[in-house]
Design an enzyme around this catalytic site. Structure first.
Site, PDB file in Angstrom:
ATOM      1  N   TYR A  24       0.841  -1.208   0.000  1.00  0.00           N
ATOM      2  CA  TYR A  24       0.000   0.000   0.000  1.00  0.00           C
ATOM      3  C   TYR A  24       0.868   1.247   0.000  1.00  0.00           C
ATOM      4  O   TYR A  24       1.824   1.355   0.768  1.00  0.00           O
ATOM      5  CB  TYR A  24      -0.934  -0.009   1.215  1.00  0.00           C
ATOM      6  CG  TYR A  24      -1.842  -1.204   1.196  1.00  0.00           C
ATOM      7  CD1 TYR A  24      -3.057  -1.168   0.522  1.00  0.00           C
ATOM      8  CD2 TYR A  24      -1.455  -2.400   1.803  1.00  0.00           C
ATOM      9  CE1 TYR A  24      -3.874  -2.290   0.469  1.00  0.00           C
ATOM     10  CE2 TYR A  24      -2.266  -3.520   1.753  1.00  0.00           C
ATOM     11  CZ  TYR A  24      -3.467  -3.464   1.085  1.00  0.00           C
ATOM     12  OH  TYR A  24      -4.269  -4.574   1.024  1.00  0.00           O
ATOM     13  N   TYR A  31       7.989  11.599   4.538  1.00  0.00           N
ATOM     14  CA  TYR A  31       7.083  10.459   4.461  1.00  0.00           C
ATOM     15  C   TYR A  31       6.815  10.087   3.005  1.00  0.00           C
ATOM     16  O   TYR A  31       6.907   8.917   2.612  1.00  0.00           O
ATOM     17  CB  TYR A  31       5.777  10.795   5.178  1.00  0.00           C
ATOM     18  CG  TYR A  31       4.654   9.813   4.916  1.00  0.00           C
ATOM     19  CD1 TYR A  31       4.679   8.540   5.469  1.00  0.00           C
ATOM     20  CD2 TYR A  31       3.574  10.169   4.110  1.00  0.00           C
ATOM     21  CE1 TYR A  31       3.647   7.633   5.223  1.00  0.00           C
ATOM     22  CE2 TYR A  31       2.540   9.277   3.863  1.00  0.00           C
ATOM     23  CZ  TYR A  31       2.591   8.016   4.419  1.00  0.00           C
ATOM     24  OH  TYR A  31       1.572   7.122   4.168  1.00  0.00           O
TER      25      TYR A  31
END
Length: 307
Positions: A100, A126
């Site tokens: 994912y 991130y």
């Protein structure tokens, strides 16, 4: 019976995957104590050798978006290096890897929904770590699905929806960002679509369309629109709120500065998923309604209200 490894079983998506994947094989659901993706690649390989999965489903991730700005090494270890280890192991063993990713791999510009083949340009640590994880999967030449999602929420775990419900009962004023646009994606929807894709893979891996797909519900909203819809529906369910949902104030991102830059455009085009697999995704509001009903029922409020 196919052995299906789920990482991050206590996360929002990991929790729902245990439900959706249960009919498809023998589940091996792990948490950080059982399979820590921040540890060395050798130890991850040893765990995979011991568990011998036919399918690896990896919702585990370093998701502390702001903390990643000052701890990019750990974000990379979990979101990129460990993913590469799993992908290379899957390639050697002929296993499927379902991984994912996120809309944060894009630069967040413009208003057009992002397509799978659009140029990436992450604006945060991130986002960079998640893009590196994607690239590691592709380089490994494994059988893989990369599913990019956005604004994940669920009945299990901490998320924006639960925070807004709590604050709506405690405060009479709320300010929520209104210039970031996307689609709130329920963990249950992500898990159900994942299960359908894996089911199809198991029925015919030779002709299966591996690759990268976007997975988010139809429609779009801002965080402000999301909060206003949620609290209006909560009021209609009969939940006692301190705030009037119509009085939630929308503010620009500049008034709510955070260490990590958030994408202004988190829209994901999911035409590829629909055209390849014929999967019709629901409107985002339906997932919010379902989770809201679950939370109220679990708290006993729904039953008490009916009585």
């Amino acid at each position: 019976m196919h052995r299906i490894l789920i990482t991050g079983k206590n996360g929002q998506v990991g929790h729902e995957l245990q439900r959706s994947l249960a009919p498809l094989g023998k589940l091996i659901a792990t948490d950080r104590q059982e399979l820590d993706l921040a540890q060395s690649g050798a130890r991850i390989e040893q765990a995979l050798d011991r568990l011998q999965p036919d399918i690896i489903v990896n919702p585990a991730a370093y998701t502390a978006v702001d903390k990643a700005e000052s701890d990019e090494a750990t974000a990379n270890a979990v979101n990129a290096e460990a993913v590469g280890v799993m992908a290379r192991w899957a390639a050697r063993r002929g296993a499927l890897l379902v991984h994912y990713s996120t809309d944060y791999v894009f630069n967040g510009d413009g208003e057009r929904p992002w397509r799978e083949d659009d140029a990436t340009g992450p604006q945060s640590a991130y986002g960079r770590s998640k893009l590196a994880g994607e690239e590691a999967v592709r380089l490994a030449d494994a059988r893989y699905l990369i599913l990019r999602t956005s604004w994940v929420f669920g009945a299990h775990g901490a998320n924006f929806l639960k925070t807004m419900l709590k604050l709506g009962q405690e405060r009479d004023t709320l300010k929520v960002v209104n210039d970031q646009i996307g689609a709130p994606s329920s963990a249950a929807l992500i898990a159900d679509v994942s299960a359908e894709l894996i089911r199809r893979y198991l029925s015919g891996p030779a002709g299966f369309a591996f690759g990268t797909y976007h997975l988010a519900p139809r429609g779009e909203t801002s965080w402000h629109g999301y909060a206003a819809y949620l609290l209006q529906r909560a009021a209609e369910f009969g939940l006692a709120l301190k705030i009037d949902p119509a009085n939630i104030q929308g503010i620009p991102s500049s008034e709510y500065p955070l260490p990590a830059k958030r994408p202004a455009n988190s829209r994901l085009c999911c035409d590829k998923l629909k055209n390849t697999f014929g999967i019709e995704l629901p409107e985002w509001q339906s997932g919010v309604d379902q989770v809201l009903a679950q939370l109220l029922q679990a708290s006993g409020y729904d039953k008490a209200h009916r009585e």
